[in-house]
Design a protein around this motif. Structure first.
Motif, PDB file in Angstrom:
ATOM      1  N   ASN B 118     -29.680 -57.567  14.376  1.00 20.08           N
ATOM      2  CA  ASN B 118     -28.808 -58.605  14.937  1.00 20.08           C
ATOM      3  C   ASN B 118     -29.547 -59.401  15.996  1.00 20.08           C
ATOM      4  O   ASN B 118     -28.922 -59.979  16.867  1.00 20.08           O
ATOM      5  CB  ASN B 118     -27.522 -57.993  15.505  1.00 20.08           C
ATOM      6  N   ASN B 119     -30.869 -59.424  15.945  1.00 23.55           N
ATOM      7  CA  ASN B 119     -31.544 -60.185  17.009  1.00 23.55           C
ATOM      8  C   ASN B 119     -31.545 -61.686  16.742  1.00 23.55           C
ATOM      9  O   ASN B 119     -31.176 -62.454  17.607  1.00 23.55           O
ATOM     10  CB  ASN B 119     -32.926 -59.644  17.370  1.00 23.55           C
ATOM     11  N   ASN B 120     -31.915 -62.116  15.554  1.00 25.66           N
ATOM     12  CA  ASN B 120     -31.791 -63.552  15.295  1.00 25.66           C
ATOM     13  C   ASN B 120     -30.330 -63.948  15.250  1.00 25.66           C
ATOM     14  O   ASN B 120     -29.935 -64.955  15.806  1.00 25.66           O
ATOM     15  CB  ASN B 120     -32.465 -63.927  13.986  1.00 25.66           C
ATOM     16  N   CYS B 121     -29.570 -63.182  14.538  1.00 22.86           N
ATOM     17  CA  CYS B 121     -28.132 -63.443  14.537  1.00 22.86           C
ATOM     18  C   CYS B 121     -27.397 -62.193  14.110  1.00 22.86           C
ATOM     19  O   CYS B 121     -27.932 -61.389  13.350  1.00 22.86           O
ATOM     20  CB  CYS B 121     -27.769 -64.595  13.622  1.00 22.86           C
ATOM     21  N   SER B 122     -26.179 -62.067  14.587  1.00 18.62           N
ATOM     22  CA  SER B 122     -25.390 -60.897  14.213  1.00 18.62           C
ATOM     23  C   SER B 122     -24.741 -61.098  12.857  1.00 18.62           C
ATOM     24  O   SER B 122     -24.403 -60.133  12.188  1.00 18.62           O
ATOM     25  CB  SER B 122     -24.285 -60.624  15.219  1.00 18.62           C
ATOM     26  N   LEU B 123     -24.565 -62.361  12.465  1.00 19.87           N
ATOM     27  CA  LEU B 123     -23.896 -62.568  11.183  1.00 19.87           C
ATOM     28  C   LEU B 123     -24.722 -62.037  10.029  1.00 19.87           C
ATOM     29  O   LEU B 123     -24.196 -61.704   8.972  1.00 19.87           O
ATOM     30  CB  LEU B 123     -23.536 -64.046  10.976  1.00 19.87           C
ATOM     31  N   VAL B 144     -30.572 -55.052  18.364  1.00 21.71           N
ATOM     32  CA  VAL B 144     -31.510 -55.549  19.386  1.00 21.71           C
ATOM     33  C   VAL B 144     -30.712 -56.281  20.468  1.00 21.71           C
ATOM     34  O   VAL B 144     -30.135 -57.338  20.195  1.00 21.71           O
ATOM     35  CB  VAL B 144     -32.554 -56.502  18.765  1.00 21.71           C
ATOM     36  N   PHE B 146     -29.465 -58.749  23.022  1.00 22.17           N
ATOM     37  CA  PHE B 146     -29.765 -60.150  23.357  1.00 22.17           C
ATOM     38  C   PHE B 146     -30.251 -60.182  24.803  1.00 22.17           C
ATOM     39  O   PHE B 146     -29.822 -59.373  25.612  1.00 22.17           O
ATOM     40  CB  PHE B 146     -28.456 -60.919  23.226  1.00 22.17           C
ATOM     41  N   CYS B 325     -33.599 -67.331  18.791  1.00 21.16           N
ATOM     42  CA  CYS B 325     -32.179 -66.957  18.774  1.00 21.16           C
ATOM     43  C   CYS B 325     -31.873 -65.680  19.561  1.00 21.16           C
ATOM     44  O   CYS B 325     -30.757 -65.548  20.070  1.00 21.16           O
ATOM     45  CB  CYS B 325     -31.691 -66.805  17.346  1.00 21.16           C
ATOM     46  N   PRO B 326     -32.784 -64.716  19.679  1.00 24.14           N
ATOM     47  CA  PRO B 326     -32.420 -63.496  20.409  1.00 24.14           C
ATOM     48  C   PRO B 326     -32.505 -63.606  21.931  1.00 24.14           C
ATOM     49  O   PRO B 326     -32.471 -62.595  22.617  1.00 24.14           O
ATOM     50  CB  PRO B 326     -33.437 -62.453  19.907  1.00 24.14           C
ATOM     51  N   PRO B 358     -26.519 -69.679  16.088  1.00 21.27           N
ATOM     52  CA  PRO B 358     -27.327 -69.062  17.144  1.00 21.27           C
ATOM     53  C   PRO B 358     -28.494 -69.945  17.591  1.00 21.27           C
ATOM     54  O   PRO B 358     -28.896 -69.917  18.748  1.00 21.27           O
ATOM     55  CB  PRO B 358     -27.835 -67.759  16.521  1.00 21.27           C
TER      56      PRO B 358
END
Ligand code: SF4
Ligand code: SF4
Lengths: 372, 413
Positions: B118-123, B144, B146, B325-326, B358
């Motif tokens: 979920n570091n770049n995005c949680s979706l 990960v 944020f 994003c993260p 994100p």
């Protein structure tokens, strides 16, 4: 809507420090036990009409929950806050606190930001207990340092008891609505009016409402259904659900059932309380580790309440919810349970008629399903 | 792989084609197949004898670049997935729905394990859950945290613990043993390749720039699907040598370069050729991008983050927040300001991307910051990275031309 503003003004009169908590499931008891007043920033639909401030920072393809919370904090109403709390929920919410902090800084009224990370790794995969306990202790330390207050376990357990009472009262109201003693829209009005009250006032208010409706006669049960989503649909849509011959007997709504559905053991230590609180929380797409339990939970809720169909209330642009709808709809269909998706957005007032049509069509499907 | 005397472009096609062929072949021959999010450390899988990995995001980008992005998106939409969802996810779900039909690589081989983060995005975890449920394949989620400030030690330890759990899970599921020496060797190849990548990006310092961001978008592919192997390092060596030679020969992508622009967001995969040539006609070159600059760094700076030679697992964990994003707004501004100054950027294009919230959600504030505080003309255009239906070329170029005019006006002032 006036009730929310009245409640806010009342809160301000207490002269206690108010912490605005970004949805969905903040550790309210900690704040309360330390003499702060936590308010969760949802249910703002009736209060926030324009999004001017929010639109200066967030794109219009952010969900209405985030946009309204941003508007609340960045506009005049936000000046009553003394801090912002947020934890990692969705991709929008993890960025929001800093965007808001910056906006407030620019507006010359900076606020302290409190943040914790709730571990999202499934418990069967990674033991994050120590990590999370540390997050809870750090939050307490930061609150102590920032507001020059101190934490006490006795006060914490008193707060736990109070918030537990609130959850119980909501559960009782849900049952009253399911039995027909209370219309679901009355439940929603009471829920709205209890927002932004100090927990003690919430208990008083909700107890009064429960006693009032307990005395009423149950109305005949029509077709029982469940609603599921982040927020309940707007009141006109709830009325349309009733008018279509459907009765909401249970809900899987983040601000309702998922929020008040579970209370941990009252006598736990603070860290154990929250390990339990999040670990055993009602499954929610925002709690990533609960994903595998969600369908089973929905099916058992449907079974226990004899609900005959599900109305999914899609919060437009909420990826968490939207990724799950097709699967949920498919699995429900396999179980012979009809479902429908209605979408709510910032401008949902313009779409009420279309939503009503969908609900009417869904009611027909539920009716036709009877006896199958 | 023998590189011979071919150009980097051809070499890229060759190694990417081979990578997809190898992936299918090894999967067919019984390798343990993992699907991963792009920044899950691929080097971990190379620590095993017979574990291969596919990268749905990168595969989706390839579909978009080859012109079948919309075709795949439509399939997912017909299954009930909203058009508001990330186009990579829709491409991938659409592609899986008919077993790779229309995909340039015939899709990816069926996984034994799905590893999201979920570091770049949680979706993305939700997207991978779709496959997890449909295919009945276990889903390992790397959580990960944020960060608003540089990554904290407590978060790093938490990430490392999850890497170790991942290794344990693969050992249990595949029956294979993890070899630390193989893993370290893979990390070594990656580090060497990434250092060369950073060198390649530095050719943008030259005036006129030796590269365009469009070159760097295309040459990112090995970073996504070929980390940790000799071909990774070889490719970037070839790319650096070739670009060096071009500069020595005074061959520049936009010889009459008048405007040096910077791009913020994912590459517009469906527009690479069109956008770069139309910009070149205007003597404008997008010389850098946040998307490519963040590789090999840590949050808050686009400088190479070197490995200190101690613990490769910690090193990989340390770089998990690097990818824009993260991390939060302030760190993004900080890193971007550094590279914008270094590359002597005249204007910034913020590519507002509905598919990728994100990446996009901080852009309105960033735009204000760069215009008000750094005095750099900026523009916001709407472009979905992989769904060509959500892009309007004429509107975008009207805005870009307005940006160029603003740059002229600033120069004249
Ligand atoms: S509704 Fe969805 S997108 Fe919006 S804040 Fe909540 S979880 Fe995030
Ligand atoms: S939303 Fe953005 S970060 Fe997430 S998968 Fe899509 S493109 Fe990647």
């Amino acid at each position: 809507m006036t009730s929310i503003i009245t409640n806010l003004l009342k809160l301000r009169e207490t002269r206690k420090k108010i912490v605005g908590c970004l949805p969905l499931y903040p550790p309210m008891e900690i704040f309360h036990s330390m003499g702060l007043v936590p308010i969760t920033l949802w249910g703002l639909r009736d209060m926030i009409r324009s999004l001017d401030e929010s639109d200066r920072h967030l794109q219009n393809y952010s969900c209405s929950v985030a946009r309204r919370a941003a508007e609340f904090i960045l506009s005049e109403s936000g000046s009553m806050l003394d801090g912002i709390f947020a934890y990692n929920a969705c991709d929008t919410l993890r960025n929001l606190p800093e965007i808001l902090s910056n906006g407030l800084q620019d507006a010359g009224r900076p606020l302290p930001l409190f943040q914790i990370h709730i571990p999202m790794a499934p418990r069967s995969q990674t033991d994050a207990g120590d990590y999370f306990r540390n997050e809870i202790f750090s939050l307490i330390r930061r609150l102590e340092e920032t507001f020059h207050i101190s934490f006490s376990i006795d006060r914490f357990q008193d707060s736990v008891t109070k918030y537990n009472e609130v959850r119980n009262l909501y559960r009782r109201m849900e049952n009253l609505a399911a039995s027909g003693k209370m219309a679901f829209q009355d439940f929603m009005v009471a829920f709205r009016d209890s927002g932004f009250l100090a927990v003690e006032d919430q208990i008083r208010f909700l107890s009064g409402e429960v006693s009032r409706f307990l005395k009423k006669d149950p109305k005949q049960v029509k077709h029982p259904v469940m609603i599921s989503g982040i927020l309940p649909p707007p009141l006109p849509v709830i009325q349309a659900i009733g008018a279509a011959g459907l009765r909401i007997v249970c809900n899987d709504i983040a601000s309702l059932g998922r929020f008040y559905g579970y209370s941990p053991d009252l006598n736990s230590s603070v860290e154990q309380y929250y390990v339990d609180f999040y670990e055993n929380h009602i499954p929610c797409p925002t709690l990533l580790y609960s994903a595998d339990n969600r369908l089973g939970y929905l099916l058992s809720l449907l079974h226990d309440t004899s609900a005959e169909g599900v109305i999914f209330v899609g919060e437009k642009f909420c990826e968490y919810e939207y990724f799950e709808f097709p699967y949920m709809e498919k699995r429900l269909k396999e179980e012979g349970i009809p479902s429908v998706l209605i979408e709510i957005a910032v401008d949902d007032e313009d779409n009420i008629a279309a939503m009503k049509n969908r609900i009417d069509a869904f009611a027909e499907a539920v009716g036709q399903n009877e006896g199958r | 792989m023998e590189t011979g005397k071919i150009g980097a472009g051809k070499h890229l096609t060759r190694i990417i084609t081979k990578a997809y062929m190898d992936l299918h072949e090894r999967a067919a021959n019984g390798a343990f197949v993992v699907w991963i999010a792009i920044n899950v450390p691929a080097e971990i899988f190379l620590g095993f004898e017979n574990v291969v990995y596919g990268v749905p995001e990168s595969h989706a980008a390839m579909n978009a670049a080859k012109g079948v992005g919309v075709t795949q998106c439509v399939k997912a939409e017909q299954l009930g997935y909203s058009m508001d969802l990330c186009s990579y996810a829709r491409i991938d779900i659409g592609c899986v729905s008919d077993h790779g039909k229309d995909s340039p690589s015939f899709g990816l081989p069926k996984p034994d394990l799905i590893v999201s983060n979920n570091n770049n995005c949680s979706l993305l975890t939700k997207w991978f859950d779709v496959h997890h449920r449909q295919m009945g394949v276990p889903h390992f989620l790397i959580d990960v945290p944020f960060c608003y400030q540089p990554q904290k030690e407590k978060d790093r330890e938490y990430i490392v613990r999850q890497f170790k759990d991942l290794i344990r899970v693969i050992e249990e599921m595949s029956g294979q043993k993890f070899h630390m020496d193989r893993f370290c060797q893979a990390v070594d190849y990656s580090i060497q390749g990434v250092a060369l990548w950073k060198k390649f990006l530095e050719f943008a310092d030259h005036k006129p720039s030796g590269i365009t961001a469009f070159d760097s978008f295309v040459h990112m592919a090995p970073f996504l699907i070929l980390r940790g192997v000799p071909a990774f390092e070889e490719h970037y060596r070839l790319l650096v040598e070739e670009t060096e030679q071009r500069i020595a020969d005074c061959v520049f992508p936009v010889p009459e370069e008048k405007y040096r622009l910077f791009w913020d967001n994912i590459a517009p995969w469906h527009q690479l050729r069109k956008m770069s040539s139309r910009l070149a006609e205007l003597n404008a070159n997008i010389v850098g991008a946040t998307y490519t600059s963040c590789i090999g760094t840590k949050e808050g700076s686009f400088d190479l983050f070197p490995f200190d030679g101690t613990d490769p697992m910690h090193f990989l964990a340390r770089t998990q927040n690097a990818y824009i994003c993260p991390h939060g707004l302030e760190l993004r501004k900080q890193a971007m300001a550094g590279v914008v100054r270094k590359l002597k950027i005249d204007g910034i294009i913020f590519a507002c991307n509905r598919s990728c919230k994100p990446y996009s959600i901080t852009q309105m504030d960033q735009q204000k910051h760069f215009f008000n505080q750094e005095g750099i003309p900026t523009v916001m255009i709407e472009v979905d990275h992989a769904d060509a239906r959500k892009y309007n070329e004429e509107n975008s170029f009207l805005r870009i031309e307005a940006l160029l005019e603003a740059i002229d006006a600033k120069r004249a002032a």
